[in-house]
Design an enzyme around this catalytic site. Structure first.
Site, short mmCIF file in Angstrom:
data_model
loop_
_atom_site.label_atom_id
_atom_site.label_comp_id
_atom_site.label_asym_id
_atom_site.label_seq_id
_atom_site.Cartn_x
_atom_site.Cartn_y
_atom_site.Cartn_z
N GLU A 120 -8.77 -0.78 14.19
CA GLU A 120 -9.20 -1.75 13.18
C GLU A 120 -8.10 -2.76 12.89
O GLU A 120 -6.97 -2.37 12.60
CB GLU A 120 -9.56 -1.00 11.88
CG GLU A 120 -9.95 -1.95 10.77
CD GLU A 120 -9.96 -1.29 9.38
OE1 GLU A 120 -10.28 -0.10 9.27
OE2 GLU A 120 -9.64 -2.02 8.43
N SER B 238 -11.01 -6.01 7.93
CA SER B 238 -12.20 -5.64 7.17
C SER B 238 -12.67 -6.88 6.44
O SER B 238 -11.85 -7.63 5.92
CB SER B 238 -11.89 -4.56 6.14
OG SER B 238 -11.86 -3.31 6.76
N ARG C 89 0.86 -1.19 0.00
CA ARG C 89 0.00 0.00 0.00
C ARG C 89 0.90 1.24 0.00
O ARG C 89 1.71 1.41 0.91
CB ARG C 89 -0.86 0.04 1.27
CG ARG C 89 -1.69 -1.22 1.53
CD ARG C 89 -3.09 -1.07 0.98
NE ARG C 89 -3.82 -2.32 1.09
CZ ARG C 89 -4.92 -2.47 1.81
NH1 ARG C 89 -5.42 -1.46 2.49
NH2 ARG C 89 -5.55 -3.63 1.82
N ARG D 135 -0.70 -5.33 12.66
CA ARG D 135 -1.68 -4.61 13.51
C ARG D 135 -2.07 -5.46 14.72
O ARG D 135 -2.15 -4.97 15.83
CB ARG D 135 -2.96 -4.32 12.72
CG ARG D 135 -2.87 -3.19 11.75
CD ARG D 135 -3.40 -1.89 12.35
NE ARG D 135 -3.23 -0.85 11.34
CZ ARG D 135 -4.20 -0.38 10.59
NH1 ARG D 135 -5.44 -0.82 10.74
NH2 ARG D 135 -3.96 0.55 9.69
N GLU E 79 1.06 4.17 1.17
CA GLU E 79 0.49 5.11 2.14
C GLU E 79 1.32 6.39 2.08
O GLU E 79 2.53 6.35 2.25
CB GLU E 79 0.54 4.51 3.56
CG GLU E 79 -0.06 3.12 3.71
CD GLU E 79 -1.58 3.10 3.68
OE1 GLU E 79 -2.19 4.18 3.56
OE2 GLU E 79 -2.15 1.99 3.77
N ARG F 188 0.33 3.43 12.46
CA ARG F 188 -0.42 2.19 12.21
C ARG F 188 -0.40 1.74 10.76
O ARG F 188 -1.06 0.78 10.41
CB ARG F 188 -1.87 2.36 12.70
CG ARG F 188 -2.60 3.55 12.08
CD ARG F 188 -3.89 3.82 12.80
NE ARG F 188 -5.03 3.29 12.07
CZ ARG F 188 -6.26 3.27 12.55
NH1 ARG F 188 -6.51 3.73 13.78
NH2 ARG F 188 -7.25 2.80 11.85
N HIS F 189 0.37 2.42 9.92
CA HIS F 189 0.45 2.02 8.51
C HIS F 189 1.87 1.69 8.09
O HIS F 189 2.81 2.42 8.41
CB HIS F 189 -0.07 3.14 7.61
CG HIS F 189 -1.54 3.38 7.74
ND1 HIS F 189 -2.06 4.39 8.51
CD2 HIS F 189 -2.60 2.73 7.20
CE1 HIS F 189 -3.39 4.34 8.45
NE2 HIS F 189 -3.74 3.34 7.67
P1 ATP Z 1 -7.11 1.77 7.69
O1 ATP Z 1 -8.49 2.37 7.59
O2 ATP Z 1 -6.70 1.45 9.09
O3 ATP Z 1 -6.08 2.51 6.93
P2 ATP Z 1 -8.01 0.05 5.62
O4 ATP Z 1 -9.46 0.00 5.92
O5 ATP Z 1 -7.51 0.90 4.54
O6 ATP Z 1 -7.19 0.35 6.97
P3 ATP Z 1 -8.21 -2.63 4.63
O7 ATP Z 1 -8.09 -2.49 3.18
O8 ATP Z 1 -9.54 -2.82 5.22
O9 ATP Z 1 -7.47 -1.43 5.35
O10 ATP Z 1 -7.19 -3.80 5.07
C1 ATP Z 1 -7.52 -4.87 5.94
C2 ATP Z 1 -6.61 -4.88 7.15
O11 ATP Z 1 -5.24 -4.81 6.77
C3 ATP Z 1 -6.80 -3.70 8.08
O12 ATP Z 1 -7.86 -3.91 8.95
C4 ATP Z 1 -5.46 -3.67 8.80
O13 ATP Z 1 -5.38 -4.68 9.78
C5 ATP Z 1 -4.50 -4.05 7.72
N1 ATP Z 1 -3.90 -2.89 7.06
C6 ATP Z 1 -4.45 -2.10 6.11
N2 ATP Z 1 -3.60 -1.16 5.69
C7 ATP Z 1 -2.45 -1.36 6.38
C8 ATP Z 1 -1.18 -0.74 6.36
N3 ATP Z 1 -0.91 0.27 5.54
N4 ATP Z 1 -0.23 -1.20 7.21
C9 ATP Z 1 -0.48 -2.25 8.02
N5 ATP Z 1 -1.65 -2.88 8.07
C10 ATP Z 1 -2.63 -2.46 7.26
MG MG Z 2 -10.64 -1.55 6.41
#
Ligand code: ATP
Ligand code: MG
Length: 443
Positions: free
Chosen positions: A366, A369, A220, A417, A222, A228-229
């Site tokens: 979170e 998902s 990702r 996470r 980010e 947390r990312h």
């Molecule tokens: P957030 O809203 O916290 O950025 P997201 O809703 O974009 O997360 P999802 O696509 O739902 O993320 O990804 C499923 C799971 O993967 C998340 O619940 C989280 O545990 C993990 N996750 C998502 N993005 C990241 C990241 N950049 N780094 C670490 N873990 C991540």
């Molecule tokens: Mg999510």
């Protein structure tokens, strides 16, 4: 194991076997982790793959002289007699009375960071810059041993439930979720994307195996530097067919988490103890609808502007609420708004404004998902068009629907996470072996 001069000699005897072999001679290979020299004897801690073994050198038991080759981080073979040692708290411990130390390999330099203490005491950035060295510290490496346990629990439980382990490609022609956080790559002159999730492939495998799971990195881009990312993380995904309701997925996740926590408490007890991991008790996990959770947040917290999703403070508040109300560290939030969920999410037939989806919060953040996906071809094509997408670009994805799919759904659970909140870390980088973030791609 072989017998020499009436003594059992075991090469690399694990500490767990010491009690059974008390009074015998054993040989153990490992790294000299720490040396404490007293006036007439010395303690040498030997670091093996998962343990620290106390060895005592004294001229009483050996004609060996501590040579200048016996230094921290040297790889060594220590032979000695297994004896019960005295402990301050009266607990039973065993140590090796050294007869001989053979140095197998010597380090060329002293480590740049002190790793022979209980924990590494330096800035996180220095710790991460020197990861190949700092990971040798027992507490530091225990984090990732525990993480092994989480993955093992995920795998073992799902295999027991008839899921097949899969590996999907990470170099893709289209990004699963789209959006801005996709990494682009030049692929022999073509633009391709690094997988943000295995979503489209794991769905394609439902008509093949019915139930599948994958533990693999996802990427990702980010753009923000948050606690947390990460830009590369390990996603634990599953997808299951023939579901009666999206709650089947939540029930499976509850089963997975119970199994993982139990495995950590039993087979990873040493790491749990060393890291003071707070392993949650799970009976059942409470649920709340997004709309009700939002109303509660609006009442209790000030300055909430985004009515379609949660801010981190809202997640934290909901985490505390679940603890107070249900004594639960986990909370399922269900029925997120259709506008905020990806194109493949099934809308609720009773209220198409919301979806048959959920997030799992763990201690107010979170970690998952998930939800039910659309399995009907026409419904999926319609939804894509409504969202301004071109179904023709998703021809191979839509083969799933076109040639027959059962009702299905699944989830993605972020390994780092989960680890982070199990261990009470403030920063996700502590839960990543070699983290990748906006400023870091080494080591
Ligand atoms: P957030 O809203 O916290 O950025 P997201 O809703 O974009 O997360 P999802 O696509 O739902 O993320 O990804 C499923 C799971 O993967 C998340 O619940 C989280 O545990 C993990 N996750 C998502 N993005 C990241 C990241 N950049 N780094 C670490 N873990 C991540
Ligand atoms: Mg999510």
């Amino acid at each position: 194991m072989q017998e020499i001069d009436g003594n059992i000699v075991c090469t690399s005897l694990p500490y767990s076997e010491f009690k059974r072999h008390e009074g015998e001679v054993a040989t153990v290979k490992g790294f000299i982790h720490n040396i404490r020299e007293m006036s007439d004897f010395a303690f040498i801690l030997l670091r093996t793959a998962r343990e620290l073994i106390q060895c005592v050198y004294s001229p009483e038991f050996s004609d060996f002289r501590l040579s200048d080759k016996v230094v921290e981080q040297a790889a060594a073979k220590v032979t000695g007699k297994i004896v019960k040692s005295e402990t301050r708290d009266g607990s039973e411990r065993f140590e090796l009375q050294i007869h001989n130390i053979e140095i197998i390999s010597s380090p060329a330099a002293i480590p740049p960071v002190v790793i022979s203490k209980k924990q590494v005491n330096c800035d996180l950035a220095v710790n991460l810059d020197n990861r190949p060295v700092t990971l040798r510290n027992p507490k530091e490496r225990a984090v990732f041993k525990l993480q092994e346990g989480i993955q093992r629990g995920f795998r073992e439980y799902l295999q027991g439930e008839g899921f097949t382990e899969i590996h999907t490609p990470k170099i893709n022609f289209a990004g699963a979720e789209g959006g801005t956080n996709v990494f682009k790559l030049d692929y022999f002159g073509k633009t391709v994307f690094l997988a943000q999730s295995p979503q489209l492939y794991k769905q394609a495998l439902v008509p093949v195996y019915e139930r599948v799971f994958e533990i693999a990195p996802v990427f990702r881009a980010e753009h923000h530097d948050t606690c947390r990312h990460l830009n590369e993380y390990i996603s634990m995904d599953f997808e299951m067919g023939f579901i009666d309701s999206f709650t089947d997925i939540m029930n499976t996740e509850t089963g997975v988490l119970k199994y993982i926590m139990n495995l950590l408490k039993t087979e990873y007890a040493a790491e749990v103890e060393m890291l003071k991991a707070d392993i949650p008790e799970i009976t059942s996990i409470p649920c709340i609808r997004f709309k009700d959770a939002k109303e509660m947040c609006v009442k209790k917290l000030k300055n909430i502007t985004d009515m379609k999703d949660f801010e981190p403070e809202e997640e934290a508040f909901l985490g505390k609420w679940a603890k107070q109300q249900f004594n639960s560290d986990f909370l399922f939030v269900t029925h997120y708004l259709s506008k905020k969920r990806p194109f493949y999410t099934m809308d609720d037939p009773e209220d198409p404004e919301v979806t048959l989806s959920f997030d799992l919060l763990f201690r107010g953040i979170e970690i998952t998902s998930g939800g039910q996906r659309i399995h009907d071809y026409n419904m999926q094509v319609e939804k894509m068009k409504r969202l301004g997408m071109n179904p023709e670009e998703f021809e191979t994805y839509l083969m799933l629907h076109k040639y027959g799919a059962p009702p299905h759904g699944g989830l993605g659970l972020g390994l780092e996470r989960l680890t982070m909140h199990l261990l009470g870390f403030k920063n996700i980088r502590n839960a990543a072996m070699f983290p990748r973030d906006i400023n870091r791609v080494t080591p």
